[in-house]
Write an enzyme that holds these catalytic residues in place. Structure first.
Site, PDB file in Angstrom:
ATOM      1  NE  ARG A 260      77.180  58.352  30.374  1.00 28.94           N
ATOM      2  CZ  ARG A 260      77.499  57.018  30.816  1.00 28.94           C
ATOM      3  NH1 ARG A 260      76.927  57.603  32.500  1.00 28.94           N
ATOM      4  NH2 ARG A 260      77.999  55.902  30.222  1.00 28.94           N
TER       5      ARG A 260
ATOM      6  CD  GLU B 215      78.374  57.530  26.724  1.00 29.08           C
ATOM      7  OE1 GLU B 215      79.118  57.758  28.052  1.00 29.08           O
ATOM      8  OE2 GLU B 215      78.833  56.816  26.412  1.00 29.08           O
TER       9      GLU B 215
ATOM     10  CD1 TRP C 267      80.646  47.524  23.787  1.00 28.87           C
ATOM     11  CD2 TRP C 267      81.084  45.972  24.733  1.00 28.87           C
ATOM     12  NE1 TRP C 267      80.313  48.042  25.096  1.00 28.87           N
ATOM     13  CE2 TRP C 267      80.630  46.943  26.022  1.00 28.87           C
ATOM     14  CE3 TRP C 267      81.735  44.554  25.589  1.00 28.87           C
ATOM     15  CZ2 TRP C 267      80.564  47.444  27.266  1.00 28.87           C
ATOM     16  CZ3 TRP C 267      81.652  45.190  26.606  1.00 28.87           C
ATOM     17  CH2 TRP C 267      81.648  45.690  27.700  1.00 28.87           C
TER      18      TRP C 267
ATOM     19  CD  GLU D  18      76.753  54.030  33.254  1.00 29.96           C
ATOM     20  OE1 GLU D  18      76.823  55.153  33.712  1.00 29.96           O
ATOM     21  OE2 GLU D  18      77.968  53.611  32.424  1.00 29.96           O
TER      22      GLU D  18
ATOM     23  CG  HIS E 200      73.814  52.748  31.416  1.00 32.07           C
ATOM     24  ND1 HIS E 200      73.832  54.107  31.321  1.00 32.07           N
ATOM     25  CD2 HIS E 200      74.832  52.087  31.460  1.00 32.07           C
ATOM     26  CE1 HIS E 200      75.072  54.225  30.996  1.00 32.07           C
ATOM     27  NE2 HIS E 200      75.566  52.843  30.651  1.00 32.07           N
TER      28      HIS E 200
HETATM   29  C1  BGC Z   1      78.323  53.467  28.478  1.00 28.49           C
HETATM   30  C2  BGC Z   1      78.549  51.691  28.799  1.00 28.49           C
HETATM   31  C3  BGC Z   1      79.143  51.503  27.287  1.00 28.49           C
HETATM   32  C4  BGC Z   1      80.315  51.734  27.885  1.00 28.49           C
HETATM   33  C5  BGC Z   1      81.938  50.934  26.928  1.00 28.49           C
HETATM   34  C6  BGC Z   1      79.990  53.572  28.760  1.00 28.49           C
HETATM   35  O1  BGC Z   1      80.645  54.960  28.287  1.00 28.49           O
HETATM   36  O2  BGC Z   1      77.983  53.967  29.152  1.00 28.49           O
HETATM   37  O3  BGC Z   1      76.994  51.540  28.380  1.00 28.49           O
HETATM   38  O4  BGC Z   1      78.939  50.129  27.195  1.00 28.49           O
HETATM   39  O5  BGC Z   1      80.635  52.702  27.473  1.00 28.49           O
HETATM   40  O6  BGC Z   1      82.062  50.567  27.678  1.00 28.49           O
END
Ligand code: BGC
Length: 771
Positions: A361, A363, A426, A642, A663
């Site tokens: 996607r 991202e 993160w 995911e 994912h």
């Molecule tokens: C991503 C995740 C990421 C998250 C953060 C998503 O849009 O695909 O894998 O860690 O956002 O909250």
């Protein structure tokens, strides 16, 4: 090839054709003719681009790299490549050429618009030729080069590539080519960034998967609409072999999954993920795009009814960063073997230049949280040291002046909301990744290289995010992090789960302090060791005071709360048994199902095992009903989803706004499968010491793991036979090894030597049969 420093005299060049924030432009070709007097004794091409490039000398590609020079924070740094092109040059007339794609530099990145770093791609090239008489000749990119658009009408990672074969520039990189119609190049301002050699590993074509034609319900077999299944959700692109009339246009639609037998593309969001090929009408035509990639398992090929197109062959070209396969796992449980396969493909699909969340996607970003969750599993399956060495440098480059580590690295301007600091779990990738890599490979450099960045981040936390040793304290910061992302215990259907963010923050903060102290010790920074050990003690105390009750309950009463408290040693030893019992109660109450998200899941089985509940860990691992690791496997997944509920029979597909089928994060369970199910554990960094600790459980009757370590090959295979545990163990010459058996078992020998050995273990309660 020798890597002497390059003294650049080349200039950055570009085409004058420019797209816009939402308008794509054709890929520019660049060329230059030159003469070589005398015999060539050596020739090296130093080359890079802001964007992505492919270069040719006299009609030959100079390398098989894809998307060189990769993705960095282009505002600070770009890498160059050096190719030995001695064999491609000749005495007399020669030509050098390159074609540029927008790539991450000026194409669509993430969910943002185009031109994140600059409005058009740029090239820098310097060819250094040494002739037999010792003279050095340089051919450098400068005002004397010429440029023209060619057949690549548009090329974009998110959108796809459009190629018009009628516009091919046949022989464009040979000396005989007539470039009178080509234009002079533009000379953009020299970017003030570092141009240096990459510490990383290049992206290459890794394998080719044949497509099998599949029927689309309700579509006639001879309709100009064909569906192909590659049998695997993958990252790469389609290589098409077609015949047809000049001017006919074929469309390739990519999808990870089908809905009612047809490609489901709603989850791709703004990413078009479609390629277009216009035929030149010249017999059999083979085409593979150059400057795009997609995440897909299926490709639908369509063309206009009246055009007589024959699709001869459809193949998928798998792309990822170069990384040698190092580890394998298998066992007697077929679904777990498929899970293992899915984990490996999740890694292949998302280790493309940076560790991405997903490849399909709009991202495809280097989400720091995802990377730290998966790094341990990744470092078993493949040699990812070079890949992460480069990405850790990206992480340090992305640190703000204030000290923040962003949630995605590199962090281009994306538009829309994104926190400056990645927050708990993160941003903490800055500690977890280098430390894990040190454990797996014994490489101290990656810790040394990151240390300052880690320390700066600790200072930032203390200054801006922590109150009374509680991170993400509600009184300090409005935004406390992504929570236990995608946990299933969120009552409102939100993504963050119910585990309090300050609890997650403080648990991870304690771990950060612990890792800082470990890193300081490794690097001989004695004062820091003391400082961070003290800090760690204070954080643990604060955690206990705020979140742990006198009878071992953890505030919020979520699975992840217990998992973090136990895994990081935050719960007082005397209460751990009670806390673990409560975790088990929550799991059982949930029908022996997990409810954890990105933060809790990687540690869940480890915690259950470490606190006397390995049976529950096995029950979760072998659980086939939703939510579980095997639920997607049972539903045909070939990569890791995911979300636990990416698709369920009751609800169908999850929200199109966020539903990737590739994912890697939940694939982090691979670590437990290797270390406990097979029983291969790191005893000392780089496997200088190995601990074999098979823990048979569940319905599994045999398991094995093999790993190429820096010391040599390591292996374990166990099988339960006639009440005995038969072990085959391989120890490399450079390692020490130890055998740890399940409680109550004894072995006929525990002395492990380099090489392969067979050992039989019996439960203490069994009576040895007379021999
Ligand atoms: C991503 C995740 C990421 C998250 C953060 C998503 O849009 O695909 O894998 O860690 O956002 O909250």
């Amino acid at each position: 090839m020798q890597h002497s420093p390059v003294s650049w005299s080349a200039q950055w060049i570009a085409s004058s054709i420019v797209g816009g924030p939402r308008v794509m432009a054709p890929a520019p070709f660049f060329r230059k003719n030159f003469r070589v007097e005398g015999a060539v004794s050596s020739a090296v091409l130093h080359i890079t681009a802001l964007g992505v490039f492919e270069a040719e000398v006299n009609g030959h590609a100079v390398s098989d790299e894809v998307f060189a020079p990769g993705w960095t924070d282009y505002n600070k740094r770009v890498y160059f490549r050096s190719y030995d092109v001695t064999g491609l040059l000749a005495t007399g007339e020669n030509a050098l050429g390159a074609v540029l794609g927008d790539g991450w530099y000026s194409g669509y990145v993430g969910w943002g618009e185009r031109n994140a770093y600059g409005e058009r791609p740029m090239l820098l090239a310097q060819l250094e030729i040494t002739t037999a008489d010792g003279k050095v000749q340089r051919v450098v990119s400068d005002a004397s080069w010429k440029t023209a658009p060619g057949p690549i009408v548009e090329a974009d990672f998110m959108m796809g590539e459009t190629y018009d074969a009628r516009r091919e520039l046949s022989g464009w990189s040979t000396a005989a080519f007539d470039d009178v119609a080509w234009q002079a190049v533009a000379l953009p301002e020299t970017p003030k960034i570092v141009v240096e050699r990459s510490p990383g590993t290049p992206v290459r074509r890794q394998e080719i998967l044949p497509g099998t034609r599949q029927e689309i319900p309700g579509v006639k077999a001879d309709a100009p609409r064909r569906l192909f299944d590659f049998g695997q959700n993958l990252t790469g692109r389609v290589r098409l072999t077609v015949r047809g009339p000049r001017g006919a246009q074929v469309e390739i639609i990519h999808a990870e999954i089908l809905e009612k037998g047809a490609p489901y593309t709603a989850n791709l969001r703004k990413a078009r993920c479609r390629d277009y090929y216009t035929l030149k009408g010249d017999g059999v035509e083979v085409w593979e795009p150059r400057f795009t990639f997609h995440g897909f398992r299926y490709a639908e090929i369509t063309w206009k009814q009246r055009e007589d197109v024959t699709v001869e062959k459809v193949e998928a070209v798998v792309l990822h960063s170069e990384m040698a396969k190092t580890g394998t796992f298998s066992c007697s449980h077929a679904l777990l073997n498929q899970l293992e396969h899915n984990i490996v493909w999740g890694q292949k699909g998302n280790f493309l230049e940076v560790p991405t969340d997903c490849p399909q996607r709009d991202e495809r970003l280097g989400w720091t949280g995802d990377a730290q969750v998966f790094v341990r599993t990744a470092a078993f399956h493949f040699d990812v040291l070079g890949f992460f060495r480069k990405w850790m440098r990206d992480v340090c480059d992305s640190q703000s002046v204030a000290g923040e580590i962003p949630p995605v690295v590199p962090q281009p301007p994306l538009g829309g909301w994104l926190p400056k600091d990645g927050g708990p779990a993160w941003a903490d990738a800055v500690f977890i990744c280098p430390w894990t890599l040190y454990r797996c490979y014994g490489d101290t450099e990656i810790v040394r290289d990151t240390y300052e960045c880690m320390a700066t981040y600790m200072d930032y936390l203390a200054k801006h995010k922590v109150k009374d040793f509680i991170r993400s304290h509600p009184e300090v910061d409005g935004w406390g992090g992504f929570g236990d992302w995608l946990a299933l215990d969120g009552s409102t259907g939100g993504c963050e789960g119910l585990t309090p963010r300050d609890l997650i923050g403080t648990a991870m903060y304690a771990n950060n302090a612990h890792l800082m102290a470990e890193a300081a010790e490794l690097l001989g920074k004695t004062a820091d060791v003391k400082k961070y050990r003290e800090l760690h003690g204070r954080i643990v105390e604060a955690f206990r005071n705020r979140y742990v009750t006198a009878d071992g309950l953890v505030f919020g009463n979520t699975q992840t709360g217990y998992v973090l408290g136990l895994h990081f040693g935050l719960i007082p030893p005397a209460l751990r048994e009670k806390s673990a019992a409560e975790l088990v109660r929550l799991i059982k109450k949930n029908g022996t199902h997990l409810a954890t998200g990105f933060v809790g899941t990687p540690y869940l089985l480890h915690v259950l095992e470490a606190h006397g509940h390995i049976d529950v860990a096995y029950a979760l691992l072998e659980q086939e009903t939703f939510p579980s690791w095997l639920f997607p496997v049972k539903n045909g997944a070939t990569t890791i989803w995911e979300r636990w509920d990416g698709w369920t029979p009751e609800k169908g597909f999850q929200d199109v706004g966020m539903n990737s089928f590739n994912h890697y994060a939940y694939g982090a369970v691979g670590d437990w499968m290797v270390s406990t199910v097979a029983g291969l554990e790191i005893g000392a960094p780089g496997y200088k010491k190995i601990v074999f600790k098979p823990r048979p459980g569940g319905t599994i009757t045999w398991a094995e793991a093999k790993l190429r370590t820096p010391q040599g090959d390591v292996g374990i295979r166990w099988e339960l036979k006639g009440g005995k545990l038969e072990l085959d163990l391989t120890v490399p010459a450079g390692s020490e090894a130890e055998l740890s058996l399940p409680e109550g078992w004894k072995a006929d020998s525990r002395a492990l030597k380099p090489g392969t050995q067979k050992i039989t273990a019996t439960p203490a309660w069994s009576v040895a049969a007379p021999t």
